[in-house]
Design a protein around this motif. Sequence first.
Motif, PDB file in Angstrom:
ATOM      1  N   ALA A  77       0.825  -1.209   0.000  1.00  0.00           N
ATOM      2  CA  ALA A  77       0.000   0.000   0.000  1.00  0.00           C
ATOM      3  C   ALA A  77       0.860   1.259   0.000  1.00  0.00           C
ATOM      4  CB  ALA A  77      -0.933   0.003   1.207  1.00  0.00           C
ATOM      5  N   VAL A  78       2.057   1.175   0.536  1.00  0.00           N
ATOM      6  CA  VAL A  78       2.968   2.322   0.557  1.00  0.00           C
ATOM      7  C   VAL A  78       3.293   2.775  -0.867  1.00  0.00           C
ATOM      8  CG1 VAL A  78       5.287   3.081   1.209  1.00  0.00           C
ATOM      9  CG2 VAL A  78       3.950   1.671   2.780  1.00  0.00           C
ATOM     10  N   LEU A  79       3.256   1.814  -1.794  1.00  0.00           N
ATOM     11  CA  LEU A  79       3.597   2.122  -3.181  1.00  0.00           C
ATOM     12  C   LEU A  79       2.437   2.740  -3.960  1.00  0.00           C
ATOM     13  CD1 LEU A  79       5.515  -1.151  -4.133  1.00  0.00           C
ATOM     14  CD2 LEU A  79       6.511   1.044  -3.473  1.00  0.00           C
ATOM     15  N   ALA A 136      -0.005   5.165  -8.730  1.00  0.00           N
ATOM     16  CA  ALA A 136      -1.013   6.050  -9.329  1.00  0.00           C
ATOM     17  C   ALA A 136      -0.364   7.038 -10.292  1.00  0.00           C
ATOM     18  CB  ALA A 136      -1.775   6.793  -8.235  1.00  0.00           C
ATOM     19  N   VAL A 137       0.782   7.573  -9.918  1.00  0.00           N
ATOM     20  CA  VAL A 137       1.500   8.510 -10.798  1.00  0.00           C
ATOM     21  C   VAL A 137       1.962   7.797 -12.067  1.00  0.00           C
ATOM     22  CG1 VAL A 137       3.570   9.934 -11.030  1.00  0.00           C
ATOM     23  CG2 VAL A 137       2.238  10.015  -8.913  1.00  0.00           C
ATOM     24  N   ALA A 138       2.511   6.583 -11.888  1.00  0.00           N
ATOM     25  CA  ALA A 138       2.973   5.808 -13.043  1.00  0.00           C
ATOM     26  C   ALA A 138       1.811   5.466 -13.961  1.00  0.00           C
ATOM     27  CB  ALA A 138       3.667   4.538 -12.563  1.00  0.00           C
ATOM     28  N   PHE A 163      11.726   1.662  -7.626  1.00  0.00           N
ATOM     29  CA  PHE A 163      11.218   2.019  -8.949  1.00  0.00           C
ATOM     30  C   PHE A 163      10.730   0.775  -9.687  1.00  0.00           C
ATOM     31  CE2 PHE A 163      14.107   5.452  -7.839  1.00  0.00           C
ATOM     32  CZ  PHE A 163      13.400   6.584  -8.228  1.00  0.00           C
ATOM     33  N   PHE A 164      11.503  -0.282  -9.607  1.00  0.00           N
ATOM     34  CA  PHE A 164      11.118  -1.520 -10.272  1.00  0.00           C
ATOM     35  C   PHE A 164       9.882  -2.137  -9.608  1.00  0.00           C
ATOM     36  CE2 PHE A 164      15.880  -1.828 -11.184  1.00  0.00           C
ATOM     37  CZ  PHE A 164      15.742  -1.057 -12.323  1.00  0.00           C
ATOM     38  N   SER A 165       9.764  -1.974  -8.287  1.00  0.00           N
ATOM     39  CA  SER A 165       8.603  -2.498  -7.574  1.00  0.00           C
ATOM     40  C   SER A 165       7.330  -1.796  -8.026  1.00  0.00           C
ATOM     41  CB  SER A 165       8.785  -2.318  -6.057  1.00  0.00           C
ATOM     42  OG  SER A 165       9.919  -3.026  -5.592  1.00  0.00           O
ATOM     43  N   ARG A 200       4.189  -3.643  -9.923  1.00  0.00           N
ATOM     44  CA  ARG A 200       2.817  -3.633  -9.393  1.00  0.00           C
ATOM     45  C   ARG A 200       1.846  -3.031 -10.401  1.00  0.00           C
ATOM     46  NH1 ARG A 200       0.168  -1.105  -3.930  1.00  0.00           N
ATOM     47  NH2 ARG A 200      -1.541  -2.580  -3.855  1.00  0.00           N
ATOM     48  N   LEU A 201       2.280  -2.005 -11.115  1.00  0.00           N
ATOM     49  CA  LEU A 201       1.406  -1.366 -12.104  1.00  0.00           C
ATOM     50  C   LEU A 201       0.987  -2.358 -13.185  1.00  0.00           C
ATOM     51  CD1 LEU A 201       0.083   1.089 -13.455  1.00  0.00           C
ATOM     52  CD2 LEU A 201       2.294   1.575 -14.541  1.00  0.00           C
ATOM     53  N   PHE A 202       1.911  -3.222 -13.593  1.00  0.00           N
ATOM     54  CA  PHE A 202       1.645  -4.116 -14.722  1.00  0.00           C
ATOM     55  C   PHE A 202       1.143  -5.497 -14.314  1.00  0.00           C
ATOM     56  CE2 PHE A 202       5.183  -1.413 -16.635  1.00  0.00           C
ATOM     57  CZ  PHE A 202       4.277  -0.495 -17.150  1.00  0.00           C
TER      58      PHE A 202
END
Length: 229
Positions: free
Chosen positions: A5-7, A12-14, A105-107, A111-113
């Motif tokens: 959840a911290v990410l 959201a920005v990504a 950054f990779f995390s 998660r986005l994908f």
Amino acid sequence: MSVLAVLDPAVAVAHAAVAALAHVVPTALAIVLFVLVVRLSLHPLARAAARGEKARSKLAPKIAELNRKHKDRPEKLREAMAELYRKEQVSPVAGCLPVLVQIPFFSVMYRLFTTPNDLLDHTLFGVPLGLHVGNAHGAGQVAVFAVLYAGLAAVGYVNYRRARRAAAAQTTPQPGAALLPYLSFGSVFFALLVPVAAALYLLTTSVWSATERAWLYRGVPAPAAALAV
């Protein structure tokens, strides 16, 4: 609050950045472009890591000599090693910190994908970006997965050969060093567990990493451990 959840704010920005690109180009291409932009922004960290690794590599013969000289006196060895690093103005963990800084950054991109969202509703050559290989049907969908996996395998093979050379060049073999080159194929197996979007991300970032390492370590063996990531 969970670790994942911290990410969420960064994810959201990504997501917003990829969605904005997807208004101009196909979503699959937007993912590729987004990953390339992020990797380009992280390039200074990769250069810093390479400088640190090269500095440590230059000390390898001296470190090997100290190990032989003080192999039965661990306390003396530690003192001699500390003095060597101090004299050469090199940190024993040179190159490690820049690599660790890149992990968040990779995390975020992972998660986005992999987390269901509207981006994954789009397609790559007619194959939904959120589709897993286990749910693929028809020659077209299978072909897309096959091309992605073949690309990852090709990059893995390049990294494997480079890692083998790096391991062979080590003056002091490390425990498990013989197995490290095989980790170069880890992304292929990991791709079997994630949807098309994440596999596309893996292929893009893997190609970038292989090219970046070839450039940064030209003429010097890249560390086997780094190549296995």
